[in-house]
Design a protein around this motif. Structure first.
Motif, short mmCIF file in Angstrom:
data_model
loop_
_atom_site.label_atom_id
_atom_site.label_comp_id
_atom_site.label_asym_id
_atom_site.label_seq_id
_atom_site.Cartn_x
_atom_site.Cartn_y
_atom_site.Cartn_z
N SER A 73 0.65 -1.47 0.00
CA SER A 73 -0.08 -0.05 0.09
C SER A 73 0.63 1.39 -0.32
CB SER A 73 -0.82 0.38 1.66
OG SER A 73 -1.41 0.97 0.96
N VAL A 74 1.61 0.91 0.62
CA VAL A 74 3.05 2.23 0.92
C VAL A 74 3.80 2.60 -0.40
CG1 VAL A 74 4.50 1.25 1.78
CG2 VAL A 74 3.95 3.94 2.15
N LEU A 75 4.29 1.44 -0.91
CA LEU A 75 4.60 1.67 -1.80
C LEU A 75 3.70 2.80 -3.32
CD1 LEU A 75 7.10 -1.32 -2.06
CD2 LEU A 75 7.56 0.93 -1.52
N ILE A 76 2.84 1.74 -3.59
CA ILE A 76 1.56 2.38 -4.71
C ILE A 76 1.59 4.04 -3.85
CG2 ILE A 76 -0.50 2.59 -5.16
CD1 ILE A 76 1.21 0.51 -6.27
N ALA A 77 1.38 4.62 -2.57
CA ALA A 77 1.51 6.04 -2.53
C ALA A 77 2.62 6.51 -3.05
CB ALA A 77 1.15 6.08 -1.22
N LEU A 78 3.66 5.95 -2.43
CA LEU A 78 4.82 6.61 -2.54
C LEU A 78 4.91 7.27 -4.34
CD1 LEU A 78 7.33 7.53 -1.85
CD2 LEU A 78 8.73 5.32 -1.52
N ARG A 79 4.90 6.59 -5.32
CA ARG A 79 4.94 5.88 -6.53
C ARG A 79 3.66 7.58 -7.17
NH1 ARG A 79 1.16 6.95 -10.94
NH2 ARG A 79 2.09 6.39 -12.45
N ASN A 80 2.73 7.32 -6.35
CA ASN A 80 1.57 8.38 -6.53
C ASN A 80 2.23 9.83 -6.80
OD1 ASN A 80 0.23 6.75 -7.84
ND2 ASN A 80 -1.13 6.20 -6.41
N ALA A 81 2.75 9.56 -5.44
CA ALA A 81 3.26 10.90 -5.15
C ALA A 81 4.37 11.59 -5.46
CB ALA A 81 3.32 10.49 -3.40
N ILE A 82 5.56 10.67 -6.18
CA ILE A 82 6.48 10.66 -6.50
C ILE A 82 5.77 11.33 -8.21
CG2 ILE A 82 8.78 10.05 -7.38
CD1 ILE A 82 9.17 9.02 -4.97
N HIS A 83 5.60 10.86 -9.08
CA HIS A 83 4.88 10.87 -9.99
C HIS A 83 4.53 11.79 -10.16
CE1 HIS A 83 3.23 9.23 -13.52
NE2 HIS A 83 2.11 9.53 -13.60
N HIS A 84 3.39 12.74 -9.66
CA HIS A 84 3.00 13.54 -9.88
C HIS A 84 3.57 14.92 -9.36
CE1 HIS A 84 -1.00 11.43 -11.43
NE2 HIS A 84 -1.17 10.85 -9.87
N ARG A 85 3.90 14.61 -8.50
CA ARG A 85 5.27 15.92 -7.74
C ARG A 85 4.57 16.83 -7.62
NH1 ARG A 85 9.15 14.66 -4.64
NH2 ARG A 85 9.95 12.97 -6.50
#
Length: 246
Positions: A73-85
């Motif tokens: 769950s946290v990796l999906i959230a981290l990816r989304n955060a970094i992706h949208h930046r």
């Protein structure tokens, strides 16, 4: 067709995992020559792993419950955060120390670096540290952060954060930092053991569903992540380095 797509995504993820290891292996030598390139190469390679993991998530949800576990769950959230930046969060420790404006401010500063214990980990296992406070600012609605992820409603967001903080011992790390009087911006967590834990969990589930690990990289990582490596998300290891000079 469904399994074929999952198998292809597994191959891409395994390939990006290898490329990250190679970027880390070149880091020390390149850092002496070109600090910015060395740090950027590693950070971009890690982000490529997150992107590949997210692609796998998109097409494998019928085989694996991604949001039932804190690590995935946290990796999906981290990816989304970094992706949208659209925020200043999730700058790696290397980037913060060596490429931020005014790095001299860190001279003399001590850091609390936390990581989860990995059993059977390869010698010289990679590390990728992010500030714990960034995870809290992004995921914990109780902080009322301007950088909070607003994709979920408040109830679901709080459930997700409680799951992540509990499963990954983020609450323990935060409490340890407060007890030892570390400023919040000097408490970091190594996300690599979390990534390893998630990949072990995913690979085992997909293997049980009859998904094939095709290609050299996928076959190598399948053996390691389904039979050899284990992460204890309840066991934490701390280091407290101090930066004496730049």
């Amino acid at each position: 067709m469904d399994k074929f797509a999952v198998e292809a995504a597994l191959g891409v993820l395994a390939n990006n995992m290898r490329l990250y290891v190679e970027a880390q292996a070149r880091f020390a030598g390149l850092f002496k020559i070109d600090r910015e390139e060395a740090i950027s190469n590693v950070d971009r390679a890690f982000e490529a792993k997150l992107e590949a993991l997210h692609t796998l998530y998109d097409i494998s949800q019928r085989y694996f419950p991604w949001f039932e576990f804190g690590d995935t769950s946290v990796l999906i959230a981290l990816r989304n955060a970094i992706h949208h930046r659209n925020h200043p969060l999730f700058r790696s420790l290397n980037l913060e120390l060596w490429l931020s404006p005014g790095p001299e401010r860190w001279v003399g500063a001590a850091f609390l670096l936390a990581k989860h214990r990995v059993k059977g980990e390869p010698r010289g296992m990679m590390e990728q540290f992010y500030r714990l406070e960034d995870f809290r600012s992004r995921l914990d609605p109780d902080l009322s952060s301007p950088y909070l992820d607003t994709f979920l409603n408040e109830i679901k967001a709080r459930q997700r954060y409680n799951q992540v903080a509990g499963h990954l011992s983020f609450a323990k790390i935060h409490e340890t930092g407060l007890r030892e009087r570390f400023p919040p911006n000097q408490i970091y967590v190594d996300i690599i053991p979390v990534f390893v834990s998630a990949v072990c969990r995913i690979f085992k589930a997909l293997h049980a569903e009859g998904i094939e690990f095709k290609g050299f990289d996928a076959a190598v990582y399948q053996a390691a992540f389904t039979t050899e490596i284990q992460v204890d998300l309840n066991a934490l290891v701390y280091r407290t380095p101090r930066l004496h000079r730049l």
